[in-house]
Design a protein around this motif. Structure first.
Motif, PDB file in Angstrom:
ATOM      1  N   VAL A  61       0.979  -0.953  -0.053  1.00 44.46           N
ATOM      2  CA  VAL A  61      -0.268  -0.254  -0.141  1.00 44.46           C
ATOM      3  C   VAL A  61       1.494   1.131   0.027  1.00 44.46           C
ATOM      4  O   VAL A  61       1.969   1.011   0.416  1.00 44.46           O
ATOM      5  CB  VAL A  61      -1.087   0.011   1.374  1.00 44.46           C
ATOM      6  N   GLN A  62      -0.033   2.236  -0.757  1.00 41.31           N
ATOM      7  CA  GLN A  62       0.974   3.561  -0.705  1.00 41.31           C
ATOM      8  C   GLN A  62      -0.035   4.836  -0.117  1.00 41.31           C
ATOM      9  O   GLN A  62      -1.409   4.536  -0.665  1.00 41.31           O
ATOM     10  CB  GLN A  62       2.044   3.847  -1.882  1.00 41.31           C
ATOM     11  N   HIS A  63       0.309   5.501   0.541  1.00 39.88           N
ATOM     12  CA  HIS A  63      -0.752   6.768   1.370  1.00 39.88           C
ATOM     13  C   HIS A  63      -0.162   7.814   0.490  1.00 39.88           C
ATOM     14  O   HIS A  63       1.112   8.375   0.372  1.00 39.88           O
ATOM     15  CB  HIS A  63      -0.443   7.204   3.116  1.00 39.88           C
ATOM     16  N   ASN A  64      -0.917   8.701   0.055  1.00 36.88           N
ATOM     17  CA  ASN A  64      -0.684  10.465  -0.116  1.00 36.88           C
ATOM     18  C   ASN A  64      -0.575  11.270   1.075  1.00 36.88           C
ATOM     19  O   ASN A  64      -1.231  11.406   2.344  1.00 36.88           O
ATOM     20  CB  ASN A  64      -1.747  11.201  -0.308  1.00 36.88           C
ATOM     21  N   VAL A  65       0.463  11.739   1.962  1.00 39.09           N
ATOM     22  CA  VAL A  65       0.999  12.756   2.847  1.00 39.09           C
ATOM     23  C   VAL A  65       1.538  13.803   2.661  1.00 39.09           C
ATOM     24  O   VAL A  65       1.799  14.302   1.818  1.00 39.09           O
ATOM     25  CB  VAL A  65       1.918  11.659   3.551  1.00 39.09           C
ATOM     26  N   GLY A  66       1.343  14.627   3.576  1.00 39.24           N
ATOM     27  CA  GLY A  66       1.803  16.121   4.168  1.00 39.24           C
ATOM     28  C   GLY A  66       1.014  16.878   3.983  1.00 39.24           C
ATOM     29  O   GLY A  66      -0.026  16.200   3.240  1.00 39.24           O
ATOM     30  N   CYS A  67       1.252  17.916   3.225  1.00 41.06           N
ATOM     31  CA  CYS A  67       0.317  19.052   3.352  1.00 41.06           C
ATOM     32  C   CYS A  67      -0.068  19.245   2.045  1.00 41.06           C
ATOM     33  O   CYS A  67      -0.852  19.883   1.267  1.00 41.06           O
ATOM     34  CB  CYS A  67       1.131  20.550   4.008  1.00 41.06           C
ATOM     35  N   LYS A  68       0.898  19.002   0.449  1.00 40.08           N
ATOM     36  CA  LYS A  68       0.952  18.820  -0.403  1.00 40.08           C
ATOM     37  C   LYS A  68       0.436  17.469  -0.849  1.00 40.08           C
ATOM     38  O   LYS A  68       0.060  17.148  -1.902  1.00 40.08           O
ATOM     39  CB  LYS A  68       2.373  18.615  -1.196  1.00 40.08           C
ATOM     40  N   ASP A  69      -0.149  16.516   0.105  1.00 37.12           N
ATOM     41  CA  ASP A  69      -1.320  15.190   0.207  1.00 37.12           C
ATOM     42  C   ASP A  69      -0.055  14.465  -1.481  1.00 37.12           C
ATOM     43  O   ASP A  69      -0.349  13.586  -2.515  1.00 37.12           O
ATOM     44  CB  ASP A  69      -2.313  15.386  -0.584  1.00 37.12           C
TER      45      ASP A  69
END
Length: 166
Positions: A61-69
């Motif tokens: 799995v991979q997730h979008n992270v951070g404030c910039k997604d």
């Protein structure tokens, strides 16, 4: 004459020993992995009593992270099961099950500034030295009891060849 008698005794002993040997008992089993009541994985196999079978399933799995997604690094959520039939007859099956699970926590996390963080992987090891079940009937074993609830549903029975031998 005495040679014929010895051959007859050896042949008779060999036939008697062969007649007393039971064919190996072979168990067909299924295991469903339920997370919060929903099936997320399944295993099945056919294993001889006294033997073990190990299978590993991977889900990357991979997730979008951070404030910039933005996409973050991937995580391998692996599940490894070792199933070993210990005893089997027409009415009851006993399995030994060892499990190693890597799954994600349910909680969504954020940084102090509100940016998304990926879920943390969680590792769990569990072992059941003798899970007994009625042949052909489902039984449940709870691996994790909260956040999330992780349950194994298992059923097993002797294969047709084993049933004929009993």
């Amino acid at each position: 004459m005495w040679k014929t008698s010895i051959v007859a005794v050896l042949l008779g002993t060999s036939l008697l020993a062969h007649a007393q040997q039971r064919p190996p008992q072979v168990v067909q089993w299924e295991l469903q992995v339920l997370r919060d009541g929903q099936q997320i994985d399944a295993f099945d196999g056919t294993t001889t009593v006294g033997q073990a079978r190990t299978d590993t399933h991977h889900k990357v799995v991979q997730h979008n992270v951070g404030c910039k997604d933005q996409p973050a690094g991937s995580i391998d959520l692996a599940r490894t099961l070792t199933v070993s039939p210990l005893q089997a007859d027409g009415n009851e099956i006993t399995l030994s099950i060892d499990a190693q699970e890597t799954f994600e926590d349910d909680a969504a996390r954020q940084t102090d500034t509100g940016c998304k963080l990926p879920p943390q992987p969680r590792k769990v090891s569990a072992s059941h030295p003798g899970l007994k079940m009625a042949s052909g009937q489902w039984t449940s074993w709870t691996i994790v009891d909260k956040n999330p609830v992780l349950v194994y549903r298992v059923r097993a029975s002797l294969t047709n060849g084993s049933n004929a031998a009993n």
